[in-house]
Design a protein around this motif. Sequence first.
Motif, PDB file in Angstrom:
ATOM      1  N   PHE A  28      -1.167  10.758  -2.937  1.00  0.00           N
ATOM      2  CA  PHE A  28      -0.701   9.683  -3.184  1.00  0.00           C
ATOM      3  C   PHE A  28      -1.893   8.447  -2.960  1.00  0.00           C
ATOM      4  O   PHE A  28      -2.307   7.499  -4.039  1.00  0.00           O
ATOM      5  N   GLN A  79      -0.265  14.947   1.520  1.00  0.00           N
ATOM      6  CA  GLN A  79       0.447  13.948   0.183  1.00  0.00           C
ATOM      7  C   GLN A  79       0.009  12.085   0.828  1.00  0.00           C
ATOM      8  O   GLN A  79       0.115  11.865  -0.223  1.00  0.00           O
ATOM      9  N   LEU A  80      -0.719  12.355   1.475  1.00  0.00           N
ATOM     10  CA  LEU A  80      -1.858  10.962   1.729  1.00  0.00           C
ATOM     11  C   LEU A  80      -2.384  11.192   1.059  1.00  0.00           C
ATOM     12  O   LEU A  80      -2.922   9.703   0.160  1.00  0.00           O
ATOM     13  N   ILE A  97      -2.776   5.784  -6.648  1.00  0.00           N
ATOM     14  CA  ILE A  97      -2.709   4.993  -7.034  1.00  0.00           C
ATOM     15  C   ILE A  97      -4.611   4.502  -7.775  1.00  0.00           C
ATOM     16  O   ILE A  97      -4.187   3.850  -7.688  1.00  0.00           O
TER      17      ILE A  97
END
Length: 105
Positions: free
Chosen positions: A46, A42-43, A50
């Motif tokens: 993300f 998930q990190l 971004i």
Amino acid sequence: MLLSLAFMIYSLYFCVSIGSLFPSHRVLASIITYVLLYCVIQLGAFIYLIGTVTIIDRRMHGIQPASVAVTVGLVYTGAMLLLLAGNAVFYGFSYFIAHKKLNLD
């Protein structure tokens, strides 16, 4: 969609393979491995999203209809490539653990 399904299955199988390496509490080790892996994925997703949107937005000098289509296309293409790479990594590690390091005591 099939890449996401395969990614999920391979990641679960990878976690179970890692859990099988522990002499005791294999289920707990598998669950902890899954939670840690989920957080890392998930990190990473993300940061990828971004970063990609920021880079493309800066090159396109603002949001325009054409830049949104390009951004979405590049994000999806990159995500598919990352899913393919993740599938290969999870499959490779799971195969190695199952055939070389499996502890069946």
